[in-house]
Design a protein around this motif. Structure first.
Motif, PDB file in Angstrom:
ATOM      1  N   CYS A  63       0.835  -1.199   0.000  1.00 13.18           N
ATOM      2  CA  CYS A  63       0.000   0.000   0.000  1.00 13.18           C
ATOM      3  C   CYS A  63       0.869   1.248   0.000  1.00 13.18           C
ATOM      4  O   CYS A  63       0.581   2.226  -0.717  1.00 13.18           O
ATOM      5  CB  CYS A  63      -0.924   0.010   1.213  1.00 13.18           C
ATOM      6  SG  CYS A  63      -2.154  -1.272   1.192  1.00 13.18           S
ATOM      7  N   LEU A  64       1.947   1.237   0.786  1.00  9.11           N
ATOM      8  CA  LEU A  64       2.807   2.415   0.858  1.00  9.11           C
ATOM      9  C   LEU A  64       3.505   2.656  -0.474  1.00  9.11           C
ATOM     10  O   LEU A  64       3.674   3.800  -0.906  1.00  9.11           O
ATOM     11  CB  LEU A  64       3.835   2.246   1.970  1.00  9.11           C
ATOM     12  CG  LEU A  64       3.272   2.234   3.385  1.00  9.11           C
ATOM     13  CD1 LEU A  64       4.386   2.138   4.391  1.00  9.11           C
ATOM     14  CD2 LEU A  64       2.450   3.456   3.650  1.00  9.11           C
ATOM     15  N   ILE A  65       3.890   1.572  -1.166  1.00  7.55           N
ATOM     16  CA  ILE A  65       4.535   1.740  -2.472  1.00  7.55           C
ATOM     17  C   ILE A  65       3.550   2.312  -3.474  1.00  7.55           C
ATOM     18  O   ILE A  65       3.884   3.209  -4.272  1.00  7.55           O
ATOM     19  CB  ILE A  65       5.105   0.391  -2.943  1.00  7.55           C
ATOM     20  CG1 ILE A  65       6.346   0.051  -2.132  1.00  7.55           C
ATOM     21  CG2 ILE A  65       5.461   0.428  -4.416  1.00  7.55           C
ATOM     22  CD1 ILE A  65       6.905  -1.300  -2.408  1.00  7.55           C
ATOM     23  N   LEU A  66       2.295   1.821  -3.418  1.00  6.35           N
ATOM     24  CA  LEU A  66       1.270   2.383  -4.307  1.00  6.35           C
ATOM     25  C   LEU A  66       1.122   3.883  -4.077  1.00  6.35           C
ATOM     26  O   LEU A  66       1.099   4.680  -5.027  1.00  6.35           O
ATOM     27  CB  LEU A  66      -0.067   1.675  -4.065  1.00  6.35           C
ATOM     28  CG  LEU A  66      -1.294   2.346  -4.688  1.00  6.35           C
ATOM     29  CD1 LEU A  66      -1.187   2.338  -6.193  1.00  6.35           C
ATOM     30  CD2 LEU A  66      -2.568   1.644  -4.265  1.00  6.35           C
TER      31      LEU A  66
ATOM     32  N   SER B  48       3.316   5.920  -2.770  1.00  2.00           N
ATOM     33  CA  SER B  48       4.527   6.627  -3.203  1.00  2.00           C
ATOM     34  C   SER B  48       4.509   6.866  -4.705  1.00  2.00           C
ATOM     35  O   SER B  48       4.867   7.947  -5.180  1.00  2.00           O
ATOM     36  CB  SER B  48       5.772   5.828  -2.851  1.00  2.00           C
ATOM     37  OG  SER B  48       5.791   5.505  -1.505  1.00  2.00           O
ATOM     38  N   LEU B  49       4.095   5.829  -5.456  1.00  4.42           N
ATOM     39  CA  LEU B  49       4.063   5.987  -6.911  1.00  4.42           C
ATOM     40  C   LEU B  49       3.038   7.050  -7.311  1.00  4.42           C
ATOM     41  O   LEU B  49       3.290   7.877  -8.195  1.00  4.42           O
ATOM     42  CB  LEU B  49       3.743   4.647  -7.577  1.00  4.42           C
ATOM     43  CG  LEU B  49       4.866   3.624  -7.498  1.00  4.42           C
ATOM     44  CD1 LEU B  49       4.428   2.306  -8.089  1.00  4.42           C
ATOM     45  CD2 LEU B  49       6.083   4.134  -8.230  1.00  4.42           C
ATOM     46  N   LEU B  50       1.875   7.038  -6.645  1.00  5.88           N
ATOM     47  CA  LEU B  50       0.863   8.049  -6.958  1.00  5.88           C
ATOM     48  C   LEU B  50       1.388   9.447  -6.631  1.00  5.88           C
ATOM     49  O   LEU B  50       1.189  10.400  -7.397  1.00  5.88           O
ATOM     50  CB  LEU B  50      -0.412   7.762  -6.165  1.00  5.88           C
ATOM     51  CG  LEU B  50      -1.612   8.631  -6.511  1.00  5.88           C
ATOM     52  CD1 LEU B  50      -2.001   8.420  -7.948  1.00  5.88           C
ATOM     53  CD2 LEU B  50      -2.776   8.307  -5.616  1.00  5.88           C
TER      54      LEU B  50
ATOM     55  N   ALA C  69       4.504  10.331  -6.732  1.00  3.18           N
ATOM     56  CA  ALA C  69       5.500  10.691  -7.747  1.00  3.18           C
ATOM     57  C   ALA C  69       4.824  11.160  -9.027  1.00  3.18           C
ATOM     58  O   ALA C  69       5.283  12.110  -9.675  1.00  3.18           O
ATOM     59  CB  ALA C  69       6.409   9.501  -8.013  1.00  3.18           C
TER      60      ALA C  69
END
Lengths: 166, 103
Positions: free
Chosen positions: B7-10, B12-14, B16
């Motif tokens: 969830c945190l990576i999702l 982070s990508l959003l 970015a």
């Protein structure tokens, strides 16, 4: 996990496509899909109240506001297509965003999160209402004042001056 | 990799994607929408930590997101009103040309 992958794909694909398009109306409509995808993520995570707040505020209100702003700030019918940005600007922006994403993801992967709680926290609507009107009542009042001030400020900023007849 | 990290990576990508849009585009509305994307990424983080983080009071994460959505809505309204005001003065909302505040 498959549901999460589908939701993540929907969110990221619609966001990045919306930010690459030349036509502003298409961008805003794709962002509506993105905000709906985020609401689906909230539903998937078990936060129904937040999901419906997201639907009401973003999919319902902010999208309409953005569409109105897009349509009010064009000079002719064909003015929706915007001029391309310079290559160096786009390159630097992508480099910066990529660096930020790299640092964030590296930190996330390197952090010891320990065991996650598997069961979703159970919270009823009644409990939410009591928290909102009990523990957080000061915050609720402040948010009400902020929204009122923002509404009045928006009207004052966007309204026409009287002597300005053009 | 546990679901909290996913969830945190999702988010982070959003974040970015929103940052790239806010930096790269010169159209004021798109910049504002990029900022909205970044705000949404922060809200995703709140919900991710509420769902998978260490047990706390069960309503806290939801309260954070509700207040955050309210402030984001106020920000969007004022931002779009400012864009309309700039357009009325300059007949253009490209950021390079909107370089003076006095109308």
């Amino acid at each position: 996990m498959i549901a999460f992958a589908v939701i993540a794909l929907l969110i990221l694909a619609s966001a990045s496509l919306a930010m690459c398009l030349r036509n502003l109306v298409h961008s805003v409509l794709l962002l509506v899909a993105n905000w709906a995808g985020i609401a689906v993520f909230y539903l998937w995570a078990g936060a129904e109240f937040v999901a419906f707040a997201q639907l009401l505020v973003y999919v319902g209100a902010v999208s309409m506001l953005s569409l109105f702003a897009v349509l009010l700030t064009r000079r002719s019918f064909h003015d929706l297509d915007i001029i391309p940005e310079s290559v160096s600007r786009a390159t630097w922006a992508l480099l910066t965003a990529g660096a930020v994403a790299g640092v964030l993801i590296g930190t996330i992967l390197g952090s010891p999160f320990g065991n996650v709680t598997e069961a979703a926290p159970a919270v009823s609507m009644r409990q939410l209402g009591e928290e909102l009107a009990g523990t957080h009542v000061a915050g609720l009042l402040v948010v009400g004042i902020i929204l009122t001030v923002a509404l009045l400020g928006g009207v004052v900023i966007a309204s026409k001056d009287k002597e300005d007849k053009s | 990799m546990n679901p909290l990290q996913l969830c945190l990576i999702l988010s982070s990508l959003l974040f970015a994607v929103g940052l790239a849009a806010a930096l790269a585009r010169t159209h004021a509305i798109l910049v504002l929408l990029g900022v909205e994307l970044m705000l949404n990424a922060a809200n995703l983080n709140f919900i991710a930590f509420w769902r998978y983080g260490p047990p706390a009071s069960p309503a806290d994460g939801i309260m954070f997101v509700v207040f955050s959505i309210a402030v984001a809505a106020a920000e969007a309204a004022v931002g779009l009103a400012l864009i309309i005001a700039v357009y009325r003065h300059q007949k253009n909302i490209r950021l390079q040309e909107a370089n003076r505040l006095k109308g």
